[in-house]
Motif scaffolding. Sequence first.
Motif, PDB file in Angstrom:
ATOM      1  N   LYS A  79      20.420  27.297  82.108  1.00 10.68           N
ATOM      2  CA  LYS A  79      19.402  27.621  81.106  1.00 10.68           C
ATOM      3  C   LYS A  79      18.108  28.031  81.800  1.00 10.68           C
ATOM      4  O   LYS A  79      17.386  28.924  81.336  1.00 10.68           O
ATOM      5  CB  LYS A  79      19.161  26.401  80.214  1.00 10.68           C
ATOM      6  N   LYS A  80      17.832  27.387  82.945  1.00  5.72           N
ATOM      7  CA  LYS A  80      16.623  27.696  83.702  1.00  5.72           C
ATOM      8  C   LYS A  80      16.634  29.134  84.203  1.00  5.72           C
ATOM      9  O   LYS A  80      15.606  29.834  84.162  1.00  5.72           O
ATOM     10  CB  LYS A  80      16.495  26.733  84.886  1.00  5.72           C
ATOM     11  N   ALA A  81      17.790  29.593  84.682  1.00  7.05           N
ATOM     12  CA  ALA A  81      17.905  30.967  85.191  1.00  7.05           C
ATOM     13  C   ALA A  81      17.640  31.977  84.081  1.00  7.05           C
ATOM     14  O   ALA A  81      16.962  32.987  84.290  1.00  7.05           O
ATOM     15  CB  ALA A  81      19.293  31.190  85.777  1.00  7.05           C
ATOM     16  N   VAL A  82      18.165  31.696  82.894  1.00  9.86           N
ATOM     17  CA  VAL A  82      17.952  32.581  81.736  1.00  9.86           C
ATOM     18  C   VAL A  82      16.474  32.602  81.359  1.00  9.86           C
ATOM     19  O   VAL A  82      15.886  33.665  81.131  1.00  9.86           O
ATOM     20  CB  VAL A  82      18.805  32.124  80.535  1.00  9.86           C
ATOM     21  N   THR A  83      15.871  31.421  81.303  1.00 10.41           N
ATOM     22  CA  THR A  83      14.455  31.313  80.940  1.00 10.41           C
ATOM     23  C   THR A  83      13.576  32.041  81.948  1.00 10.41           C
ATOM     24  O   THR A  83      12.621  32.743  81.571  1.00 10.41           O
ATOM     25  CB  THR A  83      14.029  29.831  80.853  1.00 10.41           C
ATOM     26  N   ASN A  84      13.889  31.902  83.226  1.00 15.10           N
ATOM     27  CA  ASN A  84      13.105  32.581  84.264  1.00 15.10           C
ATOM     28  C   ASN A  84      13.177  34.092  84.119  1.00 15.10           C
ATOM     29  O   ASN A  84      12.170  34.801  84.266  1.00 15.10           O
ATOM     30  CB  ASN A  84      13.602  32.170  85.656  1.00 15.10           C
ATOM     31  N   SER A  85      14.376  34.592  83.834  1.00 12.75           N
ATOM     32  CA  SER A  85      14.555  36.030  83.641  1.00 12.75           C
ATOM     33  C   SER A  85      13.779  36.507  82.411  1.00 12.75           C
ATOM     34  O   SER A  85      13.122  37.553  82.439  1.00 12.75           O
ATOM     35  CB  SER A  85      16.043  36.358  83.476  1.00 12.75           C
ATOM     36  N   TYR A  86      13.875  35.722  81.356  1.00 13.50           N
ATOM     37  CA  TYR A  86      13.154  36.049  80.114  1.00 13.50           C
ATOM     38  C   TYR A  86      11.647  36.093  80.377  1.00 13.50           C
ATOM     39  O   TYR A  86      10.960  37.038  79.974  1.00 13.50           O
ATOM     40  CB  TYR A  86      13.481  35.006  79.045  1.00 13.50           C
ATOM     41  N   ASN A  87      11.134  35.076  81.049  1.00 11.48           N
ATOM     42  CA  ASN A  87       9.692  34.991  81.320  1.00 11.48           C
ATOM     43  C   ASN A  87       9.213  36.134  82.207  1.00 11.48           C
ATOM     44  O   ASN A  87       8.095  36.644  82.041  1.00 11.48           O
ATOM     45  CB  ASN A  87       9.349  33.648  81.974  1.00 11.48           C
ATOM     46  N   LYS A  88      10.059  36.536  83.145  1.00 10.14           N
ATOM     47  CA  LYS A  88       9.705  37.643  84.033  1.00 10.14           C
ATOM     48  C   LYS A  88       9.556  38.942  83.245  1.00 10.14           C
ATOM     49  O   LYS A  88       8.601  39.703  83.438  1.00 10.14           O
ATOM     50  CB  LYS A  88      10.773  37.808  85.117  1.00 10.14           C
ATOM     51  N   THR A  89      10.491  39.181  82.335  1.00 10.15           N
ATOM     52  CA  THR A  89      10.412  40.386  81.504  1.00 10.15           C
ATOM     53  C   THR A  89       9.198  40.323  80.593  1.00 10.15           C
ATOM     54  O   THR A  89       8.480  41.311  80.414  1.00 10.15           O
ATOM     55  CB  THR A  89      11.684  40.547  80.649  1.00 10.15           C
ATOM     56  N   ALA A  90       8.961  39.144  80.003  1.00 14.94           N
ATOM     57  CA  ALA A  90       7.811  38.961  79.113  1.00 14.94           C
ATOM     58  C   ALA A  90       6.507  39.249  79.855  1.00 14.94           C
ATOM     59  O   ALA A  90       5.598  39.893  79.310  1.00 14.94           O
ATOM     60  CB  ALA A  90       7.804  37.542  78.559  1.00 14.94           C
ATOM     61  N   ALA A  91       6.427  38.794  81.098  1.00 16.19           N
ATOM     62  CA  ALA A  91       5.217  39.006  81.899  1.00 16.19           C
ATOM     63  C   ALA A  91       5.019  40.495  82.198  1.00 16.19           C
ATOM     64  O   ALA A  91       3.884  40.999  82.182  1.00 16.19           O
ATOM     65  CB  ALA A  91       5.307  38.213  83.199  1.00 16.19           C
ATOM     66  N   ASN A  92       6.120  41.198  82.451  1.00 17.39           N
ATOM     67  CA  ASN A  92       6.034  42.635  82.741  1.00 17.39           C
ATOM     68  C   ASN A  92       5.527  43.425  81.537  1.00 17.39           C
ATOM     69  O   ASN A  92       4.791  44.399  81.683  1.00 17.39           O
ATOM     70  CB  ASN A  92       7.404  43.179  83.161  1.00 17.39           C
TER      71      ASN A  92
END
Length: 318
Positions: A79-92
């Motif tokens: 779940k952490k890996a998914v959240t990190n990917s999501y947050n990275k896209t959100a930040a971009n």
Amino acid sequence: MKKRSKFAAGVVTLLSVVTLAACSGKSSEGTNIITMKGDTITVSDFYNQVKSSSSAQQSMLTLVLSRVFEQQYGDKVSKKAVTNSYNKTAANYGDSFSSALSKAGLTTESYKQQIRTTMLVEYAVKQAAKKELTTANYKAAYKNYTPEVTAQVIKLDSEDTAKTVLESVKADGADFAKIAKEKTTTSKNKYEYTFDSADSTLPSDVMSAAFKLDKDGISDVISVVDSSTYKTAYYIVKVTAKAEKKTDWKSYKARLKKTIMNKKTSDASFQNKVIAAALEKANVKIKDKAFANILAQYATSSSSSSSTSSSSTSSSSK
């Protein structure tokens, strides 16, 4: 996010129908969604109306892949890996992220599910690619491998500017490094790179041009289209050092491994074969004719793979 959104376009529509049907129990098909004077619209009415649309077809495919890969590889993506990917896209995306999600027909949860499914497929493809790390493939990769090159690279946004700069760097006594530092449009004016053919630091066309140059050679203007922004950038390269290629492929084993893995994991045909194998293992059967063709591309890959295996077995037995 564009890449991932395309993977599950239209997922909300069909999933809404599936969810509604599931919540309604055995009588779901006749459950009223809309009532009006003298008429009603049931779950069945709605399902029959939307199931043949392209978005519903894509949504069902996404749902199938999500279920199959979750069942077979669910414990491989956290779940952490998914959240990190999501947050990275959100930040971009910054402040426009919510709007981008909405335009793609996604919510926070559906986009996270989309990321998760993509990661599960990527994991399966990577595991399958590891099986391709054979001596024969290492030797084949070695033949096309180019060892490290050090180059000074100028990146420009205008073709006219690039042509002018090219004249400057090719003039007698020109200081390529000084001009590169002044003119390149890369972040922090970075202009010097060391790379081999297994690298992805620079666009492949730029690296290929560098590999063809002798030491102190200068390329012509190289135009490269960015696949994510569709903008064209213009490059000029000067090679300042070239390593001699060693005769033993094992000297480059780690780099060759990266080359083989990158080639396989980015190969759409190879990806499809991995997906086809997972679908076959899950014994997926299409019961509604409206969705008869959603797995066609994987059925083709599976048949092709079986054909190749049969041919190889036949050849080996001769």
